[in-house]
Design a protein around this motif. Structure first.
Motif, PDB file in Angstrom:
ATOM      1  N   ALA A 120     -20.008   2.306 -12.129  1.00 24.06           N
ATOM      2  CA  ALA A 120     -19.576   2.385 -13.350  1.00 24.06           C
ATOM      3  C   ALA A 120     -18.711   3.553 -13.731  1.00 24.06           C
ATOM      4  O   ALA A 120     -17.876   3.245 -14.435  1.00 24.06           O
ATOM      5  CB  ALA A 120     -20.999   2.426 -14.242  1.00 24.06           C
ATOM      6  N   LEU A 121     -19.050   4.795 -13.246  1.00 23.22           N
ATOM      7  CA  LEU A 121     -18.269   5.969 -13.569  1.00 23.22           C
ATOM      8  C   LEU A 121     -16.787   5.738 -12.800  1.00 23.22           C
ATOM      9  O   LEU A 121     -15.825   5.933 -13.420  1.00 23.22           O
ATOM     10  CB  LEU A 121     -18.790   7.191 -12.791  1.00 23.22           C
ATOM     11  N   GLY A 122     -16.663   5.003 -11.593  1.00 25.21           N
ATOM     12  CA  GLY A 122     -15.397   4.779 -11.050  1.00 25.21           C
ATOM     13  C   GLY A 122     -14.603   3.671 -11.995  1.00 25.21           C
ATOM     14  O   GLY A 122     -13.424   3.946 -12.085  1.00 25.21           O
ATOM     15  N   LYS A 123     -15.154   2.778 -12.598  1.00 19.51           N
ATOM     16  CA  LYS A 123     -14.576   1.830 -13.537  1.00 19.51           C
ATOM     17  C   LYS A 123     -14.181   2.673 -14.661  1.00 19.51           C
ATOM     18  O   LYS A 123     -12.921   2.260 -15.210  1.00 19.51           O
ATOM     19  CB  LYS A 123     -15.561   0.756 -13.664  1.00 19.51           C
ATOM     20  N   ARG A 124     -14.802   3.702 -15.252  1.00 10.74           N
ATOM     21  CA  ARG A 124     -14.439   4.363 -16.509  1.00 10.74           C
ATOM     22  C   ARG A 124     -13.141   5.059 -16.048  1.00 10.74           C
ATOM     23  O   ARG A 124     -12.340   5.333 -16.805  1.00 10.74           O
ATOM     24  CB  ARG A 124     -15.630   5.003 -16.997  1.00 10.74           C
ATOM     25  N   ARG A 125     -13.461   5.744 -14.776  1.00  7.78           N
ATOM     26  CA  ARG A 125     -12.173   6.350 -14.440  1.00  7.78           C
ATOM     27  C   ARG A 125     -11.154   5.624 -14.323  1.00  7.78           C
ATOM     28  O   ARG A 125      -9.793   6.004 -14.910  1.00  7.78           O
ATOM     29  CB  ARG A 125     -12.221   7.267 -13.365  1.00  7.78           C
ATOM     30  N   GLN A 168     -11.151  14.588 -15.352  1.00  6.58           N
ATOM     31  CA  GLN A 168     -11.738  15.519 -14.598  1.00  6.58           C
ATOM     32  C   GLN A 168     -13.285  15.531 -14.839  1.00  6.58           C
ATOM     33  O   GLN A 168     -14.072  15.590 -13.814  1.00  6.58           O
ATOM     34  CB  GLN A 168     -11.505  16.991 -15.328  1.00  6.58           C
ATOM     35  N   PHE A 169     -13.874  15.157 -15.762  1.00  4.36           N
ATOM     36  CA  PHE A 169     -15.338  14.931 -15.875  1.00  4.36           C
ATOM     37  C   PHE A 169     -15.631  13.575 -15.002  1.00  4.36           C
ATOM     38  O   PHE A 169     -16.760  13.890 -14.273  1.00  4.36           O
ATOM     39  CB  PHE A 169     -15.634  14.498 -17.422  1.00  4.36           C
ATOM     40  N   ALA A 170     -15.047  12.594 -15.019  1.00  3.56           N
ATOM     41  CA  ALA A 170     -15.390  11.415 -14.124  1.00  3.56           C
ATOM     42  C   ALA A 170     -15.370  11.872 -12.870  1.00  3.56           C
ATOM     43  O   ALA A 170     -16.221  11.545 -12.098  1.00  3.56           O
ATOM     44  CB  ALA A 170     -14.227  10.486 -14.404  1.00  3.56           C
ATOM     45  N   ASP A 171     -14.199  12.802 -12.255  1.00  5.47           N
ATOM     46  CA  ASP A 171     -14.461  13.170 -10.811  1.00  5.47           C
ATOM     47  C   ASP A 171     -15.565  13.931 -10.528  1.00  5.47           C
ATOM     48  O   ASP A 171     -16.297  13.802  -9.392  1.00  5.47           O
ATOM     49  CB  ASP A 171     -13.009  13.973 -10.556  1.00  5.47           C
ATOM     50  N   SER A 201     -18.701  12.937  -8.077  1.00 11.31           N
ATOM     51  CA  SER A 201     -19.001  13.565  -6.661  1.00 11.31           C
ATOM     52  C   SER A 201     -20.469  14.065  -7.003  1.00 11.31           C
ATOM     53  O   SER A 201     -21.173  13.869  -5.759  1.00 11.31           O
ATOM     54  CB  SER A 201     -18.292  15.069  -6.882  1.00 11.31           C
ATOM     55  N   LEU A 202     -21.205  14.063  -8.048  1.00 11.60           N
ATOM     56  CA  LEU A 202     -22.543  14.307  -8.290  1.00 11.60           C
ATOM     57  C   LEU A 202     -23.310  13.169  -7.851  1.00 11.60           C
ATOM     58  O   LEU A 202     -24.261  13.019  -7.225  1.00 11.60           O
ATOM     59  CB  LEU A 202     -22.934  14.754  -9.661  1.00 11.60           C
ATOM     60  N   SER A 203     -22.739  11.852  -8.132  1.00 12.57           N
ATOM     61  CA  SER A 203     -23.439  10.714  -8.060  1.00 12.57           C
ATOM     62  C   SER A 203     -23.382  10.347  -6.498  1.00 12.57           C
ATOM     63  O   SER A 203     -24.551   9.988  -6.018  1.00 12.57           O
ATOM     64  CB  SER A 203     -22.740   9.451  -8.670  1.00 12.57           C
ATOM     65  N   VAL A 204     -22.301  10.674  -5.665  1.00 15.30           N
ATOM     66  CA  VAL A 204     -22.365  10.562  -4.276  1.00 15.30           C
ATOM     67  C   VAL A 204     -23.491  11.447  -3.582  1.00 15.30           C
ATOM     68  O   VAL A 204     -24.061  10.890  -2.779  1.00 15.30           O
ATOM     69  CB  VAL A 204     -20.824  10.943  -3.789  1.00 15.30           C
ATOM     70  N   LEU A 212     -14.890   6.787  -3.056  1.00 14.44           N
ATOM     71  CA  LEU A 212     -14.494   8.026  -3.735  1.00 14.44           C
ATOM     72  C   LEU A 212     -13.069   8.244  -3.390  1.00 14.44           C
ATOM     73  O   LEU A 212     -12.476   8.365  -4.341  1.00 14.44           O
ATOM     74  CB  LEU A 212     -15.073   9.254  -3.199  1.00 14.44           C
ATOM     75  N   GLN A 213     -12.634   7.935  -2.183  1.00 13.07           N
ATOM     76  CA  GLN A 213     -11.169   7.907  -2.163  1.00 13.07           C
ATOM     77  C   GLN A 213     -10.313   7.036  -2.783  1.00 13.07           C
ATOM     78  O   GLN A 213      -9.308   7.477  -3.298  1.00 13.07           O
ATOM     79  CB  GLN A 213     -10.887   7.935  -0.403  1.00 13.07           C
ATOM     80  N   GLN A 214     -10.814   5.731  -2.792  1.00 15.87           N
ATOM     81  CA  GLN A 214      -9.965   4.692  -3.543  1.00 15.87           C
ATOM     82  C   GLN A 214      -9.893   5.046  -5.003  1.00 15.87           C
ATOM     83  O   GLN A 214      -9.030   4.837  -5.864  1.00 15.87           O
ATOM     84  CB  GLN A 214     -10.764   3.292  -3.430  1.00 15.87           C
ATOM     85  N   THR A 215     -11.011   5.849  -5.620  1.00 15.52           N
ATOM     86  CA  THR A 215     -11.007   5.930  -7.024  1.00 15.52           C
ATOM     87  C   THR A 215     -10.261   7.264  -7.246  1.00 15.52           C
ATOM     88  O   THR A 215      -9.538   7.177  -8.230  1.00 15.52           O
ATOM     89  CB  THR A 215     -12.542   6.497  -7.120  1.00 15.52           C
TER      90      THR A 215
END
Length: 247
Positions: free
Chosen positions: A132-137, A159-162, A166-169, A208-211
């Motif tokens: 979901a965060l990746g989609k928001r980004r 920046q917040f999404a990144d 990272s925290l989610s990962v 994460l790389q794709q994002t």
């Protein structure tokens, strides 16, 4: 069918914003392929079919599905609240999406009688949150070009999404490691199940790389379908479990 009815009402509420979105404007309601009255009728028909199926299932199998009904009902009400208001609140929106997947897993456990470990629940929540965060980004990237988007995006930044990704990962990888170390999983698949974490770590890092690097994650489903590395990783992960079970 509950999820389908939720998708209908969600698209119904987002018609105006979807019309100006470069990709969502092709959705049936936004494009005008399906009229609003047709969507409303389909919504109530799906709800009716869901209720009938639940009642028939309980009668046919002669088991109590009260907890399944309770979780499903809460899931429906929560998503209605999301569609009408909560999706406009940053962070709350992605947490509700993630908790919705947890409720799906829980309802499946209640319906089948299969025990769902706490680590599996946490992993489900974090994985859904990550997507979901990746989609928001990805939406933030789109908004930077169109200058229009959902209201909740006002509470996000790239920046917040990144940082949140990272925290989610980190939490996701730890959750999977702890999941593989639970007595139930160790007893079923053996101690070597722990080493399947390699595939999980790679899949997280690849997504994460794709994002972050390629900005390709406004649609997490399409990314998983198109990315060969993720597909091969998932295949190897499945094969590793088959080997642990049968070999």
């Amino acid at each position: 069918m509950v999820s389908s009815s939720i998708y209908i009402i969600n698209d119904y509420m987002d018609i105006e914003t979807d019309k100006i979105h470069p990709k969502k404007k092709h959705r049936p309601l936004a494009s005008g392929a399906i009229p609003k009255t047709g969507a409303v009728i389909a919504f109530f028909v799906l709800i009716l079919i869901t209720i009938i199926n639940m009642w028939a299932g309980q009668k046919y199998f002669d088991i109590s599905l009260s907890r399944f009904f309770l979780v499903t009902g809460f899931y429906f009400v929560m998503n209605l609240a999301y569609s009408f208001k909560l999706k406009q609140i940053a962070i709350v929106d992605v947490c509700i999406i993630s908790f919705g997947f947890v409720l799906r897993v829980a309802s499946g456990g209640f319906a089948t009688g299969i025990f769902i470990s706490q680590w599996a629940i946490l992993l489900t929540f974090v994985l859904a949150l990550f997507l979901a965060l990746g989609k928001r980004r990805g939406e933030l990237i789109t908004v930077s070009h169109t200058e229009k988007g959902r209201k909740s995006l006002e509470g996000y930044s790239i920046q917040f999404a990144d940082v949140a990704l990272s925290l989610s990962v980190s939490i996701g990888i730890i959750s999977y490691l702890m999941f593989t170390l639970t007595p139930e999983i160790q007893g079923r698949f053996g101690h070597n199940v722990f080493y399947t974490f390699v595939f999980v770590v790679f899949a997280f890092l690849r997504y994460l790389q794709q994002t972050i690097v390629y900005n390709h994650t406004e649609s997490p489903t399409k990314t998983a379908y198109k990315d060969r590395y993720i597909q091969i990783t998932i295949l190897l992960w499945i094969i590793s479990f088959m080997v642990l079970i049968y070999v």
